[in-house]
Design a protein around this motif. Structure first.
Motif, PDB file in Angstrom:
ATOM      1  N   ARG A 158     -13.103  11.976  22.375  1.00 44.29           N
ATOM      2  CA  ARG A 158     -14.280  12.099  21.511  1.00 44.29           C
ATOM      3  C   ARG A 158     -15.385  12.950  22.112  1.00 44.29           C
ATOM      4  NH1 ARG A 158     -14.992   6.027  19.091  1.00 44.29           N
ATOM      5  NH2 ARG A 158     -12.837   5.857  18.442  1.00 44.29           N
ATOM      6  N   ARG A 177     -16.001   9.937  10.492  1.00 43.49           N
ATOM      7  CA  ARG A 177     -15.934   8.581  11.069  1.00 43.49           C
ATOM      8  C   ARG A 177     -14.504   8.053  11.037  1.00 43.49           C
ATOM      9  NH1 ARG A 177     -20.662   7.971   8.210  1.00 43.49           N
ATOM     10  NH2 ARG A 177     -19.584   6.912   6.500  1.00 43.49           N
ATOM     11  N   LYS A 178     -13.809   8.278   9.927  1.00 40.79           N
ATOM     12  CA  LYS A 178     -12.437   7.788   9.796  1.00 40.79           C
ATOM     13  C   LYS A 178     -11.538   8.434  10.842  1.00 40.79           C
ATOM     14  CE  LYS A 178      -8.296   7.660   7.207  1.00 40.79           C
ATOM     15  NZ  LYS A 178      -7.244   8.010   8.140  1.00 40.79           N
ATOM     16  N   THR A 199      -8.817   8.570  20.757  1.00 35.73           N
ATOM     17  CA  THR A 199      -9.139   7.863  21.993  1.00 35.73           C
ATOM     18  C   THR A 199     -10.555   8.203  22.449  1.00 35.73           C
ATOM     19  OG1 THR A 199      -8.280   9.622  23.383  1.00 35.73           O
ATOM     20  CG2 THR A 199      -6.739   7.886  22.761  1.00 35.73           C
ATOM     21  N   LEU A 236     -12.437   9.894  13.682  1.00 37.19           N
ATOM     22  CA  LEU A 236     -12.838   9.485  15.031  1.00 37.19           C
ATOM     23  C   LEU A 236     -12.395   8.064  15.357  1.00 37.19           C
ATOM     24  CD1 LEU A 236     -16.378  11.074  15.377  1.00 37.19           C
ATOM     25  CD2 LEU A 236     -14.319  11.629  16.691  1.00 37.19           C
ATOM     26  N   SER A 237     -12.252   7.218  14.357  1.00 37.16           N
ATOM     27  CA  SER A 237     -11.819   5.841  14.616  1.00 37.16           C
ATOM     28  C   SER A 237     -10.395   5.789  15.156  1.00 37.16           C
ATOM     29  CB  SER A 237     -11.938   4.978  13.358  1.00 37.16           C
ATOM     30  OG  SER A 237     -10.936   5.332  12.411  1.00 37.16           O
ATOM     31  N   GLY A 238      -9.611   6.849  14.924  1.00 36.60           N
ATOM     32  CA  GLY A 238      -8.247   6.892  15.429  1.00 36.60           C
ATOM     33  C   GLY A 238      -8.072   7.741  16.663  1.00 36.60           C
ATOM     34  N   SER A 246     -10.914   6.992   4.152  1.00 33.98           N
ATOM     35  CA  SER A 246     -10.174   5.731   4.071  1.00 33.98           C
ATOM     36  C   SER A 246      -9.929   5.469   2.584  1.00 33.98           C
ATOM     37  CB  SER A 246     -10.988   4.588   4.674  1.00 33.98           C
ATOM     38  OG  SER A 246     -12.107   4.309   3.841  1.00 33.98           O
TER      39      SER A 246
END
Length: 119
Positions: free
Chosen positions: A110, A99-100, A106, A102-104, A50
């Protein structure tokens, strides 16, 4: 840090898989690329942070981390000079990139089954 050490750190994260694309080694989680080794050569990598994480790591290790050129760099794509980064710092950066990414992704994508194509 060597390219082999980078590879070991990236593949040591949960559910990470490696693939080759255009002569570069990509590291993916849930099918999404979070790091690329070999851009432009095996002494460098690019990780998807990020913008906030990018600023943090550039402040921690300015000789190791720099933004990629143009728009991707402004959005957090970060170049890593492997010879200048300590393994614990790089591991934290790779975890942040995972983490970044995976945050985008669905929730269904995952799971390890979904990313391995066995579902």
């Amino acid at each position: 840090m060597t390219s082999e050490e980078f590879r070991a750190l990236a593949l040591g994260l949960p559910n990470v898989q490696a693939a080759t694309s255009l002569g570069n080694e990509e590291f993916r989680v849930a099918g999404a690329v979070f790091a690329t080794l070999g851009s432009p050569d095996v002494t460098r990598a690019v990780i998807k942070l990020s913008p906030q994480d990018q600023a943090e790591f550039m402040g921690m290790a300015p000789n190791a981390f720099s933004p990629a050129h143009g728009g991707p760099g402004a959005r957090g794509a970060t170049r890593v000079r492997l010879a200048a980064v300590e393994p614990p710092v790089l591991r934290r950066a790779l975890e942040a990139a995972c983490r970044k990414v995976l945050s985008g992704v669905t929730p269904a994508a995952r799971s390890p089954r979904a990313s391995s194509g066995t579902g």
